[in-house]
Design a protein around this motif. Structure first.
Motif: not given
Length: 180
Positions: A28-32, A137-144, A171-173
Motif C-alpha cells: 500500500e505504501l509503495a503505491g506505483d 544480493e541482499v539490500l544491507a540497509q535500512p534493516e526493518i 526502506f522503499l526509497q
C-alpha cells in the motif's frame, strides 16, 4: 528500468500473520513504485531430492514465479531465533534441481515483524546468510525488524504508526534506488 516486478515471499502460513499484514502495508505504501506479486509457499511439499527427476508441479510454479520477478522481498517472522522451516524449505526448492537456481543473480530485501522484544533481528541475520549462499544480493540497509504490537496497522491494513511509516518509506526509497 520500468516498474520493477517484486516477488513477495512471506515466511508465515497463518492467515492472520503479522508478516502478511506488514507485506500488505508495504504494498500500500509503495503505491506505483513497484509491481508486487505474492509468491505463495503454503502448497510446496517438503523438499526431497528423490523428486528432482520429476519436479512437483507446485515447485515448478514457485520457480517460474521467482524467474518472472526482477527482485524479491522476503517478509519473515522469527521462530525460535531463526527463520521458519517453511521458508527455508521454499528457498531450497528454488535452488533445485541442481543447476537450476532460480535465485541466482537476483536482488532481494528482507523485512519482518514478531512480537518479541527484538522483532526479527535473529531470523533476518540467519536468512541473510542463507540468501547469500543461494546467490541473492541482499539490500544491507535500512534493516526493518519490527516488534509487532497492536496499533501498527488499521483495520484496512494501512500503517498508522508514524514511526514505522517513516522507516518503511525510507526502506522503499532505498530499495527503489538500489534496483535502479
Amino acid at each position: 528500468m520500468s516498474t520493477p516486478r517484486i516477488g513477495i515471499i512471506i515466511g508465515s502460513l497463518r492467515a492472520g500473520s503479522f508478516n502478511r499484514q506488514l507485506a500488505h502495508a508495504v504494498e500500500e505504501l509503495a503505491g506505483d513504485r513497484f509491481q508486487f506479486d505474492v509468491i505463495g509457499i503454503g502448497d510446496l511439499p517438503l523438499y526431497n531430492q528423490d523428486d528432482d527427476a520429476s519436479f512437483p508441479a507446485a515447485c515448478v510454479r514457485f520457480k517460474q514465479q521467482i524467474d518472472a520477478c526482477d527482485a524479491l522481498l522476503f517478509v519473515t517472522p522469527e521462530y525460535n531465533r531463526s527463520i521458519p522451516g517453511v521458508l527455508k524449505n521454499a528457498i531450497d526448492i528454488g535452488t533445485r534441481p541442481a543447476g537450476s537456481n532460480s535465485f541466482a543473480g537476483k536482488r532481494a530485501a528482507v523485512i519482518g515483524t514478531s512480537p518479541g522484544a527484538h522483532g526479527t533481528v535473529s531470523s533476518q541475520q540467519h536468512l541473510r546468510n542463507v540468501l547469500a549462499a543461494v546467490d541473492l544480493e541482499v539490500l544491507a540497509q535500512p534493516e526493518i525488524a519490527v516488534q509487532f504490537r497492536e496499533g501498527l496497522f488499521d483495520a484496512a491494513g494501512r500503517i498508522v504508526d508514524e514511526r514505522l511509516h517513516k522507516r518503511l518509506e525510507l526502506f522503499l526509497q532505498r530499495f527503489a534506488a538500489w534496483l535502479d
